[in-house]
Design a protein around this motif. Structure first.
Motif, PDB file in Angstrom:
ATOM      1  N   ARG A  20       0.842  -1.198   0.000  1.00  0.00           N
ATOM      2  CA  ARG A  20       0.000   0.000   0.000  1.00  0.00           C
ATOM      3  C   ARG A  20       0.870   1.238   0.000  1.00  0.00           C
ATOM      4  O   ARG A  20       1.920   1.267   0.619  1.00  0.00           O
ATOM      5  CB  ARG A  20      -0.918  -0.014   1.218  1.00  0.00           C
ATOM      6  CG  ARG A  20      -1.889  -1.195   1.192  1.00  0.00           C
ATOM      7  CD  ARG A  20      -2.831  -1.141   2.353  1.00  0.00           C
ATOM      8  NE  ARG A  20      -3.571   0.097   2.391  1.00  0.00           N
ATOM      9  CZ  ARG A  20      -4.822   0.248   1.990  1.00  0.00           C
ATOM     10  NH1 ARG A  20      -5.472  -0.786   1.514  1.00  0.00           N
ATOM     11  NH2 ARG A  20      -5.426   1.407   2.067  1.00  0.00           N
ATOM     12  N   ARG A  21       0.403   2.260  -0.685  1.00  0.00           N
ATOM     13  CA  ARG A  21       1.149   3.519  -0.736  1.00  0.00           C
ATOM     14  C   ARG A  21       0.810   4.365   0.481  1.00  0.00           C
ATOM     15  O   ARG A  21      -0.326   4.371   0.951  1.00  0.00           O
ATOM     16  CB  ARG A  21       0.796   4.281  -2.003  1.00  0.00           C
ATOM     17  CG  ARG A  21       1.303   3.609  -3.252  1.00  0.00           C
ATOM     18  CD  ARG A  21       1.047   4.491  -4.460  1.00  0.00           C
ATOM     19  NE  ARG A  21       1.638   3.912  -5.637  1.00  0.00           N
ATOM     20  CZ  ARG A  21       0.969   3.240  -6.555  1.00  0.00           C
ATOM     21  NH1 ARG A  21      -0.322   3.064  -6.422  1.00  0.00           N
ATOM     22  NH2 ARG A  21       1.579   2.740  -7.602  1.00  0.00           N
ATOM     23  N   THR A  22       1.803   5.113   0.932  1.00  0.00           N
ATOM     24  CA  THR A  22       1.569   6.036   2.038  1.00  0.00           C
ATOM     25  C   THR A  22       0.870   7.284   1.499  1.00  0.00           C
ATOM     26  O   THR A  22       0.820   7.519   0.298  1.00  0.00           O
ATOM     27  CB  THR A  22       2.889   6.443   2.703  1.00  0.00           C
ATOM     28  OG1 THR A  22       3.667   7.194   1.766  1.00  0.00           O
ATOM     29  CG2 THR A  22       3.669   5.227   3.186  1.00  0.00           C
ATOM     30  N   GLN A  23       0.357   8.099   2.406  1.00  0.00           N
ATOM     31  CA  GLN A  23      -0.302   9.334   2.003  1.00  0.00           C
ATOM     32  C   GLN A  23       0.684  10.251   1.284  1.00  0.00           C
ATOM     33  O   GLN A  23       0.340  10.900   0.306  1.00  0.00           O
ATOM     34  CB  GLN A  23      -0.906  10.050   3.219  1.00  0.00           C
ATOM     35  CG  GLN A  23      -1.672  11.309   2.870  1.00  0.00           C
ATOM     36  CD  GLN A  23      -2.893  11.035   2.011  1.00  0.00           C
ATOM     37  OE1 GLN A  23      -3.594  10.060   2.240  1.00  0.00           O
ATOM     38  NE2 GLN A  23      -3.142  11.883   1.033  1.00  0.00           N
ATOM     39  N   GLY A  24       1.922  10.282   1.753  1.00  0.00           N
ATOM     40  CA  GLY A  24       2.942  11.109   1.099  1.00  0.00           C
ATOM     41  C   GLY A  24       3.209  10.664  -0.326  1.00  0.00           C
ATOM     42  O   GLY A  24       3.387  11.497  -1.225  1.00  0.00           O
ATOM     43  N   GLU A  25       3.243   9.362  -0.555  1.00  0.00           N
ATOM     44  CA  GLU A  25       3.453   8.852  -1.914  1.00  0.00           C
ATOM     45  C   GLU A  25       2.261   9.173  -2.815  1.00  0.00           C
ATOM     46  O   GLU A  25       2.440   9.532  -3.978  1.00  0.00           O
ATOM     47  CB  GLU A  25       3.688   7.344  -1.878  1.00  0.00           C
ATOM     48  CG  GLU A  25       5.017   6.952  -1.271  1.00  0.00           C
ATOM     49  CD  GLU A  25       5.134   5.465  -1.013  1.00  0.00           C
ATOM     50  OE1 GLU A  25       6.274   4.968  -1.038  1.00  0.00           O
ATOM     51  OE2 GLU A  25       4.105   4.800  -0.786  1.00  0.00           O
ATOM     52  N   ARG A  26       1.062   9.061  -2.291  1.00  0.00           N
ATOM     53  CA  ARG A  26      -0.126   9.410  -3.073  1.00  0.00           C
ATOM     54  C   ARG A  26      -0.146  10.897  -3.389  1.00  0.00           C
ATOM     55  O   ARG A  26      -0.501  11.309  -4.498  1.00  0.00           O
ATOM     56  CB  ARG A  26      -1.395   8.998  -2.326  1.00  0.00           C
ATOM     57  CG  ARG A  26      -1.591   7.483  -2.277  1.00  0.00           C
ATOM     58  CD  ARG A  26      -2.989   7.097  -1.827  1.00  0.00           C
ATOM     59  NE  ARG A  26      -3.386   7.684  -0.564  1.00  0.00           N
ATOM     60  CZ  ARG A  26      -3.274   7.108   0.627  1.00  0.00           C
ATOM     61  NH1 ARG A  26      -2.741   5.904   0.718  1.00  0.00           N
ATOM     62  NH2 ARG A  26      -3.684   7.723   1.715  1.00  0.00           N
ATOM     63  N   ASP A  27       0.236  11.727  -2.420  1.00  0.00           N
ATOM     64  CA  ASP A  27       0.290  13.171  -2.650  1.00  0.00           C
ATOM     65  C   ASP A  27       1.327  13.514  -3.710  1.00  0.00           C
ATOM     66  O   ASP A  27       1.094  14.357  -4.580  1.00  0.00           O
ATOM     67  CB  ASP A  27       0.599  13.912  -1.355  1.00  0.00           C
ATOM     68  CG  ASP A  27      -0.547  13.884  -0.368  1.00  0.00           C
ATOM     69  OD1 ASP A  27      -1.676  13.517  -0.767  1.00  0.00           O
ATOM     70  OD2 ASP A  27      -0.313  14.212   0.812  1.00  0.00           O
ATOM     71  N   THR A  40      -0.043  12.690  -7.077  1.00  0.00           N
ATOM     72  CA  THR A  40      -1.051  13.675  -7.488  1.00  0.00           C
ATOM     73  C   THR A  40      -0.390  14.953  -7.991  1.00  0.00           C
ATOM     74  O   THR A  40      -0.790  15.508  -9.026  1.00  0.00           O
ATOM     75  CB  THR A  40      -1.989  13.995  -6.313  1.00  0.00           C
ATOM     76  OG1 THR A  40      -2.627  12.789  -5.893  1.00  0.00           O
ATOM     77  CG2 THR A  40      -3.034  15.021  -6.702  1.00  0.00           C
TER      78      THR A  40
END
Length: 94
Positions: A7-14, A17
């Motif tokens: 799973r990707r972390t929130q930082g990686e998703r940000d 984006t």
């Protein structure tokens, strides 16, 4: 992906984006500049309709190609991680 179960972390998703937004904005800018440079003279000067149509059509096709190429190149570079690990440095060894 990270080692925490894929799973990707929130930082990686940000980061993803932001990179997608950058890819789309820079591609739109490059395509608009190219279109303006090619189709602009056709609209400003009194060219015959056939020549104007040809220039606008060519400009449209090339702008779409530049847009797609820019988006793909930015996102592929992001996926490979070709960014320096230390901001302001060109090589991790420096």
């Amino acid at each position: 992906m990270t080692s925490n179960g894929g799973r990707r972390t929130q930082g990686e998703r940000d980061a993803m984006t932001v990179e997608i937004g950058y890819a789309l904005c820079s591609a739109a800018f490059a395509a608009a500049v190219l279109f303006g440079a090619l189709a602009g003279p056709a609209c400003v000067f009194g060219l015959p309709a056939g020549v104007r149509g040809g220039l606008v059509g060519t400009a449209t096709v090339l702008a779409v190609v530049v847009f797609v190429a820019r988006v793909v190149s930015v996102l592929v570079r992001f996926g490979r991680g070709d960014q320096p690990s230390h901001p302001g440095r060109t090589s991790p060894d420096s």
